[in-house]
Design a protein around this motif. Structure first.
Motif, mmCIF file in Angstrom:
data_model
loop_
_atom_site.group_PDB
_atom_site.id
_atom_site.type_symbol
_atom_site.label_atom_id
_atom_site.label_comp_id
_atom_site.label_asym_id
_atom_site.label_seq_id
_atom_site.Cartn_x
_atom_site.Cartn_y
_atom_site.Cartn_z
ATOM 1 N N GLU A 34 0.739 -1.372 0.333
ATOM 2 C CA GLU A 34 0.158 -0.250 -0.281
ATOM 3 C C GLU A 34 0.339 1.187 -0.439
ATOM 4 O OE1 GLU A 34 -3.749 2.462 2.923
ATOM 5 O OE2 GLU A 34 -2.966 -0.271 3.184
ATOM 6 N N GLU A 35 1.653 0.943 0.793
ATOM 7 C CA GLU A 35 3.009 2.716 0.575
ATOM 8 C C GLU A 35 3.248 2.155 -0.192
ATOM 9 O OE1 GLU A 35 6.896 4.542 3.569
ATOM 10 O OE2 GLU A 35 5.461 2.155 3.860
ATOM 11 N N ARG B 278 2.595 1.710 -3.832
ATOM 12 C CA ARG B 278 1.137 2.181 -4.340
ATOM 13 C C ARG B 278 1.193 4.387 -4.214
ATOM 14 N NH1 ARG B 278 -0.920 -2.813 -4.508
ATOM 15 N NH2 ARG B 278 -2.660 -1.282 -2.323
ATOM 16 N N ARG B 279 1.041 3.879 -3.318
ATOM 17 C CA ARG B 279 1.226 5.763 -2.403
ATOM 18 C C ARG B 279 2.616 6.474 -2.732
ATOM 19 N NH1 ARG B 279 3.380 8.500 1.402
ATOM 20 N NH2 ARG B 279 3.913 7.160 2.353
#
Length: 680
Positions: free
Chosen positions: A609-610, A612-613
């Motif tokens: 998730e991090e 992709r961010r």
């Protein structure tokens, strides 16, 4: 054949009709060409007798006839200015003598005093003088001498069996039809002798050209230009653009040929004229005048009202800066040019689709106007659609060798092959279009060539077709010693002109103010980007196009920052540390935060998730900067800031491509960012 028939007819006339009737017909036939002077003498005598019956002893008639006599003699002298001096004098004497006798005969009578004797002696004398002149007009000996001189020249250069036919003499151009001996000589033999012909005539080698007849292997035209009219340089600012406010469909005048005629080219096609649209390749060595030639063409283009102009210049617009306000989009080399190439790829199908929807088989001047003609409507009901027009679009790649060195040999291949059908033209300028600078496929797709001086014949072969070189074109003879001298090969120009040298106009420091005036005029009156091109460009280039600033400059953009002011007014806290609570416990360590083991890659491993961010933020940052084509090397500084590895970035690039945020380019390892709105 016609000559033999005439001789046979003449022989039949001499032999046939031996009776008195036949002899009479023959004598009358031979006398007819010599009758006009005698008819003139007889007519003058008759006019004198009739005039005397009407104007005898009339003082008014005397004045009128005297004035008419003087006026007629003067008019004859004036009308003969284009003939030889002998013919002019002969005509004036004849008219003066005849009009003087007529005046005396009308007033005093044709038999008064010596008038009748003068008529009987001077009249036949003048008529006979014209008969003699007519007989001597045909001089076989002189013709033989002329033919002998031509034969002597051809014999000297090894073409003794060739014959010279019809010859046309212009103000500074002699064109002679040349016929070679059947079965023994070919046009190639003439091509090899051109330097010797120039030597025999004591002319520069480029002043003699030969244009073979495409339908014959032994016939052609020999062209000789006695005087080089290119020696005198012409400043561009003396005349400026040739047709300011005109259409791009009109010829672009960039200089003159060596015989004084204008040096012109066209970029759009014209189906009525049978001319195809074309791209242009400009080449020439350092100091050959290629820069001034480019300015000639660019100012011609920007002075037209139906053309959109994009420019890529790795030299930072060194030559073209005064013209920037008139250019819709101007970028420097490297990544910015890479973005422009990718943008052109997207613009081509959008423009082609618009032309097809509006029933244009190729771009024409009407396509640039609002579509009010039902024949060019995109509506199915056949009524006028009123769509905004589509201006012609020119994309200019200056010093393209630098850009191709970064983008690869095939960077221009796809756009060069497809752009013409979209109402677009590419102008590619570089010093040497050899195979290590530009691919053969791209070079062949650039149909028009503007070749300035080159260092050797090999370089000339990269630019000019073999037929043009064989006809006498030799830019290597100038090298860079005659700036502005060039050869132009382009659709719309007669092929016999291809081997004729021309010269572009000269830009000096005094031309800058006029260039700025042209640019300001074009910014106000030139074509604006159309919705179709603008939408396609924004979908690829994003803010690099939508936030372009070619028509205005920021005066403070290049001023150095005041370091003391930054120290006094800048924040005391690092922006990365904003939002950190100094009382909060430090986070637990994550894999990769400590020193790596042997064989382990540096940099921590963020959660999916991090990741992709972080990567999304990186792409948004590049997009805001206008860097729309990226690869792993572009993330070097970003990886250092975020403590991530380049191999991690490579994986994220592939994932972003699957998500539609990136598109692959023709170059391995390079990706085009899809603007955020377009991706959504």
């Amino acid at each position: 054949m016609a000559e033999r028939n005439a001789d046979q007819q003449h022989e039949d006339q001499l032999r046939g009709g031996a009776d008195s009737a036949g002899i009479g017909r023959y004598l009358m036939h031979r006398a007819k060409p010599h009758l006009p002077p005698w008819l003139g003498v007889a007519g003058t005598g008759l006019a004198g007798a009739l005039g005397h019956l009407r104007w005898a002893d009339s003082s008014g008639a005397g004045v009128g006839l005297t004035l008419a006599s003087v006026a007629l003699t003067g008019a004859t002298w004036w009308a003969g200015r284009g003939t030889s001096a002998q013919r002019r004098l002969h005509s004036a004497i004849t008219v003066a003598a005849g009009s003087a006798w007529l005046t005396g005969a009308c007033l005093a009578g044709p038999t008064a005093g010596p008038l009748d004797d003068l008529y009987l002696m001077a009249g036949p004398g003048l008529a006979l003088s014209w008969n003699v002149r007519m007989i001597l007009r045909r001089n076989p000996d002189a013709a033989g001498e002329s033919a002998g001189a031509d034969k002597g020249l051809l014999e000297k250069v090894g073409l003794a069996k060739a014959s010279i036919g019809r010859t046309e003499v212009g103000p500074n151009r002699v064109t002679a039809q040349l016929g070679l001996e059947a079965g023994e000589q070919t046009n190639d033999d003439v091509t090899k002798t051109l330097p010797r012909i120039a030597s025999a005539l004591d002319l520069p080698p480029t002043a003699v050209r030969y244009m073979p007849d495409p339908e014959s292997a032994r016939r052609g035209e020999l062209v000789i230009v006695p005087r080089d009219m290119l020696a005198d340089t012409v400043r561009w600012e003396e005349n400026g653009p040739s047709l300011a406010g005109g259409s791009i469909t009109e010829p672009l005048t960039i200089g003159v040929y060596d015989d004084g005629s204008p040096l012109q080219l066209w970029l759009p096609g014209d189906k009525e004229a049978g001319r195809n649209a074309t791209h242009l390749l400009i080449a020439g060595m350092t100091g050959s005048g290629k820069g001034d030639g480019a300015l000639n063409l660019m100012t011609e283009i920007l002075s037209r009202t139906d053309v959109l102009f994009w420019l890529s210049d790795p030299k930072g617009f060194q030559d073209f800066r005064p013209l920037l306000p008139a250019i819709d989009w101007a970028v420097e080399g490297g990544a910015d040019t890479e973005v422009m190439v990718e943008t052109v790829k997207a613009v081509i199908p959008a423009r082609t689709a618009w032309l097809g929807e509006h029933s244009y088989r190729q771009w024409e001047a009407a396509a640039a106007q609002r579509q009010t003609d039902p024949k060019h409507s995109c509506r199915k009901d056949g009524t006028a659609c009123g769509c905004p027009g589509l201006p012609f679009h020119i994309v200019w790649f200056e010093e393209a060798g630098v850009s191709l060195g970064l983008l690869g040999d095939d960077a221009f291949n796809s756009i060069a092959n497809l752009a013409r059908s979209a109402g677009m033209a590419l102008v590619v300028s570089l010093q040497r279009p050899s195979h290590d600078q530009i691919s053969t496929t791209t070079r062949d797709a650039l149909g028009a060539r503007l070749c300035f001086g080159v260092p050797n014949a090999t370089a000339a072969g990269f630019m000019l077709p073999d037929s043009v070189v064989d006809a006498g074109a030799a830019p290597e003879r100038w090298s860079n010693r005659r700036p502005g001298y060039c050869y132009l090969v382009t659709p719309g120009v007669a092929e016999e002109r291809y081997s004729s040298p021309g010269r572009t106009r000269w830009f000096t420091d005094t031309a800058v103010s006029l260039m700025e005036t042209v640019a300001q005029w074009a910014a106000r009156n030139g074509a604006q980007v159309d919705p179709v091109t603008e939408k396609a460009a924004a979908s690829v280039a994003g803010t690099a196009y939508t936030q372009r600033q070619t028509n205005e400059t920021d005066e403070n953009a290049h001023l150095p920052a005041d370091e003391d002011e930054d120290e006094m007014t800048g924040p005391l806290l690092d922006p990365e540390d904003e939002g950190i609570d100094p009382e909060q416990e430090l986070p637990d360590s994550e894999p990769g935060d400590d020193a790596p083991l042997f064989g382990q890659e540096t940099g921590r491993k963020p959660s999916p998730e991090e990741a992709r961010r972080l990567f999304g933020d990186a792409l948004a940052e590049f997009e805001d900067e206008g860097r729309m084509v990226v690869g792993p090397k572009d993330f070097t500084d970003w990886c250092d800031r975020n403590n991530l590895s380049r191999s991690w970035v490579s994986l994220r690039l592939k994932e972003a491509a699957l998500d539609g945020r990136l598109e692959p380019t023709n170059q391995t390892g390079r990706w085009r960012i899809v603007p955020a709105l377009a991706a959504a």
